[in-house]
Design a protein around this motif. Structure first.
Motif, PDB file in Angstrom:
ATOM      1  N   HIS A  49     -30.934  -2.255 -45.057  1.00 35.38           N
ATOM      2  CA  HIS A  49     -31.125  -2.878 -43.752  1.00 35.38           C
ATOM      3  C   HIS A  49     -32.191  -3.971 -43.845  1.00 35.38           C
ATOM      4  O   HIS A  49     -33.255  -3.767 -44.441  1.00 35.38           O
ATOM      5  CB  HIS A  49     -31.547  -1.821 -42.727  1.00 35.38           C
ATOM      6  CG  HIS A  49     -31.525  -2.306 -41.314  1.00 35.38           C
ATOM      7  ND1 HIS A  49     -32.521  -3.105 -40.786  1.00 35.38           N
ATOM      8  CD2 HIS A  49     -30.627  -2.112 -40.310  1.00 35.38           C
ATOM      9  CE1 HIS A  49     -32.231  -3.375 -39.517  1.00 35.38           C
ATOM     10  NE2 HIS A  49     -31.102  -2.788 -39.209  1.00 35.38           N
ATOM     11  N   GLN A  56     -33.768   3.040 -42.407  1.00 33.86           N
ATOM     12  CA  GLN A  56     -32.976   3.882 -43.311  1.00 33.86           C
ATOM     13  C   GLN A  56     -31.745   4.452 -42.629  1.00 33.86           C
ATOM     14  O   GLN A  56     -30.675   4.551 -43.232  1.00 33.86           O
ATOM     15  CB  GLN A  56     -33.846   5.023 -43.853  1.00 33.86           C
ATOM     16  CG  GLN A  56     -35.059   4.568 -44.637  1.00 33.86           C
ATOM     17  CD  GLN A  56     -34.691   3.778 -45.875  1.00 33.86           C
ATOM     18  OE1 GLN A  56     -33.835   4.185 -46.656  1.00 33.86           O
ATOM     19  NE2 GLN A  56     -35.317   2.617 -46.042  1.00 33.86           N
ATOM     20  N   THR A  57     -31.911   4.864 -41.374  1.00 31.18           N
ATOM     21  CA  THR A  57     -30.811   5.501 -40.651  1.00 31.18           C
ATOM     22  C   THR A  57     -30.740   4.954 -39.231  1.00 31.18           C
ATOM     23  O   THR A  57     -31.633   4.233 -38.779  1.00 31.18           O
ATOM     24  CB  THR A  57     -30.996   7.031 -40.593  1.00 31.18           C
ATOM     25  OG1 THR A  57     -32.228   7.325 -39.904  1.00 31.18           O
ATOM     26  CG2 THR A  57     -31.015   7.638 -41.982  1.00 31.18           C
ATOM     27  N   GLY A 111     -23.578   0.167 -43.256  1.00 32.03           N
ATOM     28  CA  GLY A 111     -24.033   1.503 -43.584  1.00 32.03           C
ATOM     29  C   GLY A 111     -22.878   2.445 -43.845  1.00 32.03           C
ATOM     30  O   GLY A 111     -21.733   2.018 -44.030  1.00 32.03           O
ATOM     31  N   ARG A 112     -23.196   3.733 -43.861  1.00 32.51           N
ATOM     32  CA  ARG A 112     -22.200   4.779 -44.091  1.00 32.51           C
ATOM     33  C   ARG A 112     -22.160   5.695 -42.882  1.00 32.51           C
ATOM     34  O   ARG A 112     -23.159   6.321 -42.529  1.00 32.51           O
ATOM     35  CB  ARG A 112     -22.564   5.588 -45.334  1.00 32.51           C
ATOM     36  CG  ARG A 112     -22.817   4.744 -46.575  1.00 32.51           C
ATOM     37  CD  ARG A 112     -21.547   4.297 -47.229  1.00 32.51           C
ATOM     38  NE  ARG A 112     -21.784   3.290 -48.264  1.00 32.51           N
ATOM     39  CZ  ARG A 112     -20.875   2.905 -49.148  1.00 32.51           C
ATOM     40  NH1 ARG A 112     -19.666   3.441 -49.122  1.00 32.51           N
ATOM     41  NH2 ARG A 112     -21.158   1.973 -50.036  1.00 32.51           N
ATOM     42  N   ARG A 134     -26.142   5.995 -42.233  1.00 39.52           N
ATOM     43  CA  ARG A 134     -27.194   5.680 -43.201  1.00 39.52           C
ATOM     44  C   ARG A 134     -27.003   4.235 -43.625  1.00 39.52           C
ATOM     45  O   ARG A 134     -25.940   3.836 -44.089  1.00 39.52           O
ATOM     46  CB  ARG A 134     -27.101   6.615 -44.408  1.00 39.52           C
ATOM     47  CG  ARG A 134     -28.203   6.393 -45.445  1.00 39.52           C
ATOM     48  CD  ARG A 134     -28.056   7.324 -46.636  1.00 39.52           C
ATOM     49  NE  ARG A 134     -28.143   8.718 -46.213  1.00 39.52           N
ATOM     50  CZ  ARG A 134     -27.129   9.571 -46.227  1.00 39.52           C
ATOM     51  NH1 ARG A 134     -25.925   9.154 -46.609  1.00 39.52           N
ATOM     52  NH2 ARG A 134     -27.281  10.808 -45.843  1.00 39.52           N
ATOM     53  N   PHE A 135     -28.047   3.414 -43.456  1.00 41.67           N
ATOM     54  CA  PHE A 135     -27.942   1.985 -43.743  1.00 41.67           C
ATOM     55  C   PHE A 135     -27.920   1.703 -45.247  1.00 41.67           C
ATOM     56  O   PHE A 135     -28.505   2.441 -46.050  1.00 41.67           O
ATOM     57  CB  PHE A 135     -29.119   1.228 -43.135  1.00 41.67           C
ATOM     58  CG  PHE A 135     -29.016   1.007 -41.651  1.00 41.67           C
ATOM     59  CD1 PHE A 135     -27.958   0.284 -41.118  1.00 41.67           C
ATOM     60  CD2 PHE A 135     -29.971   1.520 -40.786  1.00 41.67           C
ATOM     61  CE1 PHE A 135     -27.859   0.070 -39.750  1.00 41.67           C
ATOM     62  CE2 PHE A 135     -29.888   1.305 -39.418  1.00 41.67           C
ATOM     63  CZ  PHE A 135     -28.828   0.587 -38.905  1.00 41.67           C
ATOM     64  N   ASP A 136     -27.265   0.602 -45.600  1.00 42.44           N
ATOM     65  CA  ASP A 136     -27.335   0.042 -46.942  1.00 42.44           C
ATOM     66  C   ASP A 136     -28.238  -1.182 -46.885  1.00 42.44           C
ATOM     67  O   ASP A 136     -27.828  -2.230 -46.378  1.00 42.44           O
ATOM     68  CB  ASP A 136     -25.944  -0.388 -47.434  1.00 42.44           C
ATOM     69  CG  ASP A 136     -24.966   0.767 -47.539  1.00 42.44           C
ATOM     70  OD1 ASP A 136     -25.417   1.893 -47.756  1.00 42.44           O
ATOM     71  OD2 ASP A 136     -23.742   0.520 -47.393  1.00 42.44           O
TER      72      ASP A 136
END
Length: 496
Positions: free
Chosen positions: A410, A415-416, A374-375, A406-408
């Motif tokens: 998942h 999502q988060t 994620g970010r 914030r997931f890429d």
């Protein structure tokens, strides 16, 4: 598939390390080798690419073997959640919580799972290096054994016994262990390795000669004490820290059921970080960052923490502008309450949290097991962060509207993850391994220092590779590898 099993006279004799070293030796020789531990008991675990959970030692050994992690490398994993009980994980998935007596009876079933994994590995690999657990001479655990000689006898695996001379009494350990084995088991023992020797090897030679004559078994090598060998710990907490004019002070609270403390290896090994493990009866003191780590029993560890009076110290730390980070179970502790209606971790249905963030957590029977990317949103830079999740909790509440990352894509569609407090002093995430990537680690330490972090990045993966190659070099130098490897037996499906 050729099979060789490493058993030890005691826990921490060096079984995991020797298997890792031999895996790297064989991998460097071009062999396809599988590490294997029939039964592991540890709170340090890893997540396989297909969402299974295995012991941390087998994850390290897979890296040493240059093979992707597999659930079959550790078919039975026990994660203690009390003095008498543990969560039983079979082929990477949690089966149930069992008390010791019930699990002792279950081991007959567990052996089938162990042999199924071993058979699958036999179809894929040229070598299987098996790690035992504890000692094969534990009389009370001999019946239905699947971890040591029970497995070795089932598949007719040759056994090498390793002993730690640094503990003292190494000859008594080896001779006593051998004496407590049955004749069939003694026949499987093909030799000994002595670990952690320091001093003049000439002074040891008389003892080695006596041991070989007395047991009629060869000593296949004496490994030296390796100073500063730093590899992922299977379970024991490594409190050794390297501090050299540290730029940041980090405190990790040590709970009775702390899990995945390898999260902090990259901090412990970084000379610019002063990592302090705060234990029972100790005060947190003046630090920059307090970390609440993962826990296998969040309700129980919350009660422990309150009894230590750490919550008052945490609140004081926050009043003076300090930062607090919760990871997995530590994240859950920061909320209003942790509900466990199904008794996933504890018989306590609801436990009051620290109430430092506006959310609640419910523990569910279905565990989240995944690798994720994620970010990180701590400093608005959206640095890529990688890690893995191992948790039963689902957290909900207003605080989570400002997420930690914030997931890429998942795997489970999340999502988060986690939260960052409005005053930017508190943060929490379910992600383990978040410090392992140097850029992500720098981002978190920059937040922890209020933007004043100017330390050097520490690449844990690169460091691990260096250590594994060093270990393989030591095995090449000090072990009679040709004799040792010649003892390996080809897999035969005698148990089918």
């Amino acid at each position: 598939m050729k099979t060789l099993m490493i058993q030890g006279t005691t826990s921490d004799a060096g079984k995991s390390t020797l298997v890792a070293g031999l895996c790297r030796v064989l991998a460097r020789r071009g062999a396809k080798v599988a590490p294997f531990k029939p039964q592991n008991m540890a709170l340090n675990s890893a997540v396989t690419p297909d969402g299974g959970e295995i012991g941390r030692a087998q994850a390290l050994q897979a890296i040493a073997a240059k093979q992707p992690m597999s659930k079959d490398f550790n078919p039975i994993l026990l994660k203690p959640n009390s003095d008498t009980g543990a969560q039983v994980i079979v082929h990477g998935k949690a089966l149930s919580n069992m008390e010791a007596t019930r699990y002792h009876d279950y081991k007959k079933v567990a052996m089938r799972a162990v042999l199924d994994s071993y058979d699958r590995l036999g179809q894929q690999y040229q070598w299987c290096l098996v790690e035992g657990a504890g000692s094969p001479a534990e009389i009370n655990l001999r019946e239905n054994d699947i971890a040591n000689m029970g497995f070795a006898c089932e598949v007719d695996a040759p056994v090498i016994i390793i002993a730690d001379i640094d503990k003292g009494g190494v000859f008594a350990h080896l001779v006593g262990t051998l004496a407590l084995l049955s004749e069939q088991e003694q026949a499987l023992v093909k030799g000994f390795v002595i670990n952690r020797f320091r001093g003049d090897i000439g002074l040891l030679q008389g003892g080695l000669d006596w041991l070989e004559a007395y047991t009629n078994k060869p000593v296949l090598g004496v490994l030296p004490y390796l100073h500063d060998l730093a590899l992922d710990a299977e379970d024991a907490l490594n409190i050794d820290n390297r501090v050299n004019a540290a730029k940041l002070i980090v405190a990790v609270l040590v709970f009775p059921h702390i899990s995945n403390h390898t999260d902090f290896d990259s901090l412990r090994l970084n000379p610019d970080v002063d990592l302090r493990y705060v234990r029972h009866t100790e005060s947190i003191g003046e630090v920059d960052l307090i970390i609440l780590p993962g826990s296998k029993n969040v309700p129980g560890d919350l009660a422990f923490m309150k009894n230590e009076r750490w919550p008052a110290e945490i609140r004081r730390h926050l009043r003076y502008g300090g930062k607090v980070l919760g990871i997995c179970g530590g994240l859950q502790m920061l909320g209003h309450e942790v509900n466990d209606p199904d008794g996933v971790e504890s018989p306590v249905a609801s436990t009051e949290g620290l109430k430092l963030a506006d959310f609640v957590t419910q523990l569910l029977p279905q565990k989240v097991l995944t690798q994720a990317t994620g970010r990180c949103l701590l400093n608005d830079n959206e640095v890529v962060i990688e890690g893995y999740e191992i948790h039963c909790g689902r957290s909900h509440g207003r605080a989570l509207r400002k997420p930690f990352l914030r997931f890429d894509n998942h795997p489970d569609g999340f999502q988060t993850d986690g939260f960052i407090s409005e005053d930017n002093q508190l943060a929490g995430t379910y992600l383990h391994g978040l410090f392992d990537n140097p850029k992500a680690c720098d981002e978190i330490l920059r937040w922890a220092s209020g933007g004043n972090w100017h330390g050097k990045s520490f690449d844990l993966a690169e460091h691990r590779e260096t250590q594994l190659d060093r270990l393989a070099d030591i095995c090449e130098q000090y072990l009679d590898l040709e004799t040792l490897f010649s003892q390996a037996a080809s897999k035969e499906d005698k148990h089918e």
